[in-house]
Scaffold this motif. Structure first.
Motif, mmCIF file in Angstrom:
data_model
loop_
_atom_site.group_PDB
_atom_site.id
_atom_site.type_symbol
_atom_site.label_atom_id
_atom_site.label_comp_id
_atom_site.label_asym_id
_atom_site.label_seq_id
_atom_site.Cartn_x
_atom_site.Cartn_y
_atom_site.Cartn_z
ATOM 1 N N TRP A 28 -7.103 -1.680 -6.313
ATOM 2 C CA TRP A 28 -6.950 -3.066 -5.862
ATOM 3 C C TRP A 28 -5.981 -3.840 -6.758
ATOM 4 C CZ3 TRP A 28 -7.710 -4.616 -1.276
ATOM 5 C CH2 TRP A 28 -7.732 -5.980 -0.978
ATOM 6 N N LEU A 78 -9.174 -1.256 3.161
ATOM 7 C CA LEU A 78 -8.366 -0.089 2.784
ATOM 8 C C LEU A 78 -8.685 1.128 3.652
ATOM 9 C CD1 LEU A 78 -8.560 -0.476 -1.103
ATOM 10 C CD2 LEU A 78 -6.599 -0.996 0.360
ATOM 11 N N LEU A 116 0.806 -1.222 0.000
ATOM 12 C CA LEU A 116 0.000 0.000 0.000
ATOM 13 C C LEU A 116 0.840 1.275 0.000
ATOM 14 C CD1 LEU A 116 -2.668 -0.988 2.695
ATOM 15 C CD2 LEU A 116 -2.780 -1.319 0.225
#
Length: 263
Positions: A119, A162, A94
């Motif tokens: 994603w 997320l 991330l």
């Protein structure tokens, strides 16, 4: 008649006063850069280790709501390899990815722009980590578990994952909190020190100022104790700092979160 009036007066005086309800707005500062830092200290392999994550945040106005632009800038840990690999495998992909979360006027995260594209980048990061690790290593096994988890998530599950570390900023936004005796709570606690267990307790106002509220949450269950203190802006509705302690048996975890203007 006088006796009846006196009895009614005494009855009224005996009743507990209704708790004051304090309205919390949601009005985040627009187009200003913030730093959101999370530091967690928990036991790994017999010693207390630090796990940290630093994010850059910025709010933008759109229609009736807001966009929160969030980017994970860095993660770090001084834990032994066996403890740190799952952390790096979960958050490493991330780092550097800008995400644009959509919030309604009450501070609820309702969507993420280009969720599918984000994603794809996250999954590509996990795949790249797997390709770089030896198949018999702890790193590979940790990344493989994350890959399996990610593969099974629905779109709503992806959004929840997320947005998960950002949700505490908006715990009280667009709502009301009760002064006085506070509000009773029931939830689950224990992870990451053990299996989640039911806990219950209360959320109370520990301090009031013109610009801020200090909220205190104390929960307990079988072998589990939780204490959380929030410092909440009465102007923006954001939780500007949070301190949490979690004890499961003899094991303990502490966590600090802070939201500050970027230098």
């Amino acid at each position: 008649m006088k006796r009846r009036g006196l009895a009614l007066l005494l009855l009224a005086l005996a009743q507990p006063a209704l708790a004051e309800r304090i309205s919390i707005p949601f009005a985040p500062p627009i187009n200003r850069d913030f730093v959101y830092r999370i530091e967690q200290y928990r036991p790994v392999a017999g010693k207390v280790s630090l796990f940290s994550a630093t994010r850059a945040l910025r709010f933008e106005r759109t229609g009736d709501g807001y966009i929160l632009v969030a980017t994970l800038r860095a993660i770090d840990s001084d834990a032994p390899a066996a403890g740190v690999e799952p952390y790096r495998a979960a958050l490493g992909p991330l780092v550097g990815i800008e995400m644009r979360f959509r919030l309604d006027g009450r501070g609820r995260i309702v969507a993420l722009d280009d969720l599918d594209a984000v994603w794809v980048r996250v999954r590509a990061g996990v795949d790249a980590m797997l390709a770089s690790f030896a198949p018999d290593s702890d790193r590979y096994r940790a990344a493989q578990k994350v890959q399996t988890l990610f593969a099974g998530l629905s779109p709503n599950g992806r959004l929840a994952l997320l947005a998960g570390e950002l949700q505490p900023l908006f715990l009280f936004a667009g709502s009301q909190v009760e002064d006085g005796a506070g509000r009773g709570l029931r939830t689950m606690a224990g992870s990451p020190l053990g299996r989640p267990m039911p806990v219950e307790g209360a959320l109370t106002v520990a301090g009031k100022g013109a610009d801020a509220l200090d909220m205190e949450e104390k929960l307990a269950g079988e072998g589990v104790q939780v204490a959380i203190r929030y410092h909440l802006s009465r102007a923006t509705g954001l939780v500007e700092s949070q301190q949490r302690s979690l004890a499961v048996g003899a094991q303990a975890l502490t966590e600090k979160r802070s939201l500050t203007l970027a230098p």
